[in-house]
Design a protein around this motif. Structure first.
Motif, PDB file in Angstrom:
ATOM      1  N   GLN A 188       0.826  -1.157   0.096  1.00 17.97           N
ATOM      2  CA  GLN A 188      -0.065   0.050  -0.082  1.00 17.97           C
ATOM      3  C   GLN A 188       0.844   1.285  -0.135  1.00 17.97           C
ATOM      4  OE1 GLN A 188      -3.269   0.089   2.916  1.00 17.97           O
ATOM      5  NE2 GLN A 188      -3.958   1.930   2.402  1.00 17.97           N
ATOM      6  N   GLU A 223       1.954   1.890  -3.477  1.00 17.97           N
ATOM      7  CA  GLU A 223       0.897   2.317  -4.083  1.00 17.97           C
ATOM      8  C   GLU A 223       0.462   3.777  -4.094  1.00 17.97           C
ATOM      9  OE1 GLU A 223      -1.763  -1.718  -5.020  1.00 17.97           O
ATOM     10  OE2 GLU A 223      -1.908  -0.500  -3.042  1.00 17.97           O
ATOM     11  N   GLU A 237      -1.459   0.846  -8.901  1.00 19.06           N
ATOM     12  CA  GLU A 237      -1.967  -0.354  -8.437  1.00 19.06           C
ATOM     13  C   GLU A 237      -1.052  -1.471  -8.613  1.00 19.06           C
ATOM     14  OE1 GLU A 237      -6.019  -1.525  -9.391  1.00 19.06           O
ATOM     15  OE2 GLU A 237      -6.751   0.397  -8.667  1.00 19.06           O
ATOM     16  N   GLU A 273      -0.673  -5.619  -8.100  1.00 17.23           N
ATOM     17  CA  GLU A 273      -1.431  -6.830  -7.811  1.00 17.23           C
ATOM     18  C   GLU A 273      -0.625  -7.410  -6.694  1.00 17.23           C
ATOM     19  OE1 GLU A 273      -4.206  -9.669  -8.372  1.00 17.23           O
ATOM     20  OE2 GLU A 273      -3.951  -7.750  -9.438  1.00 17.23           O
TER      21      GLU A 273
END
Length: 278
Positions: free
Chosen positions: A29, A32, A38, A40
């Motif tokens: 996170q 990101e 994003e 995966e």
């Protein structure tokens, strides 16, 4: 190296940052939020990654070294203390990561994308930005990128500029003042508190910095040995040149020997040592 009290550590301290970022969800996170993408899935290449080229080269210890499902490598460093030459350090880290990715004989096309990210607690470029992103571009045409797949990013929590997302701004505010203002920073607070309640980590913290001191000492000793070796090699080369030069202008070995030992630098040399170059 002066050691901070374990109970006083925050996420801005390298040891705690490294431990907290072992949670793949938090690490993913954070990436990101910083990069605005994003991801995966991430996997840890190693815990805290050490990369060494040779005993003569400078080894590096990376705080966070992960790879996503597309092969992109992310290196994140917590840089709490002000330090010089951080730009050149990012260059060195990038080159070592590339070296680690590409085995002997492998094709350059196998090099994946990579990000080197320094989370700083001050504005090292003094331009008032929260974030500085660098990639290779053509000076003559700034629209043309080299497209080598590398980026270097430096973060600064002390800025009034509106140049980042609210999520990244919240993270940087938490880093600067320790106050959680959203779900992610609250999770970071809990992770830091959990780490600091672990007595095993307190012992590990002490040995962690002892290891850092040992590594730095070993490196300095190796460099000193190389320096001495280089000086001695240069001294021998100088003697060879001197003897060869004198041989061309003096009538015999005895004259050369007497001329050499009059030089303070070679006064301790024996006849046999000088004859070797004669």
């Amino acid at each position: 190296m002066e050691l901070k009290n374990f109970e006083d550590l925050t996420l801005a301290d390298r040891f705690i940052f490294f431990k907290v970022m072992q949670d793949p969800d938090l690490c993913k996170q954070l990436l990101e939020i910083i990069l605005g993408i994003e991801i995966e899935h991430i996997e840890y290449v190693e815990g805290e990654k050490n990369i060494e080229v040779s005993y003569r080269g400078k080894s590096i210890r990376l705080d966070v070294y992960v790879r996503d499902d597309e092969g992109t490598v992310y290196n994140v460093e917590m840089q709490a203390a002000a330090t010089s030459h951080l730009s050149k350090r990012s260059r060195y880290y990038q080159s070592m990561i590339d070296l680690e990715q590409l085995g002997k004989g492998a094709k350059y096309a196998r090099l994946g994308k990579s990000f080197v990210i320094f989370i700083c607690l001050s504005d090292i470029f003094h331009k008032g930005r929260h974030i500085y992103t660098f990639e290779n571009r053509c000076i003559e045409d700034m629209r043309l990128t080299l497209d080598d797949g590398t980026k270097k990013i430096f973060l600064n929590p002390h800025s009034d500029m509106d140049d980042i997302t609210p999520e990244l701004a919240n993270f940087l505010k938490y880093l600067a003042n320790g106050v959680a203002v959203d779900d992610f920073t609250e999770r970071l607070v809990k992770a830091v508190e959990t780490a600091k309640r672990n007595p095993r980590l307190m012992v590990e913290y002490m040995s962690y910095y002892a290891d850092l001191d040992d590594i730095e000492m070993e490196h300095e000793e190796a460099l000193e040995q190389e320096r001495k070796k280089g000086l001695e090699q240069g001294r021998e080369e100088g003697l060879a040149v001197l003897v060869t030069t004198l041989k061309s202008i003096l009538p015999d070995f005895e004259s050369v020997y007497n001329a050499v030992v009059k030089n303070e630098k070679y006064a301790d040399r024996t006849r046999d040592e000088i004859k070797k170059y004669y």
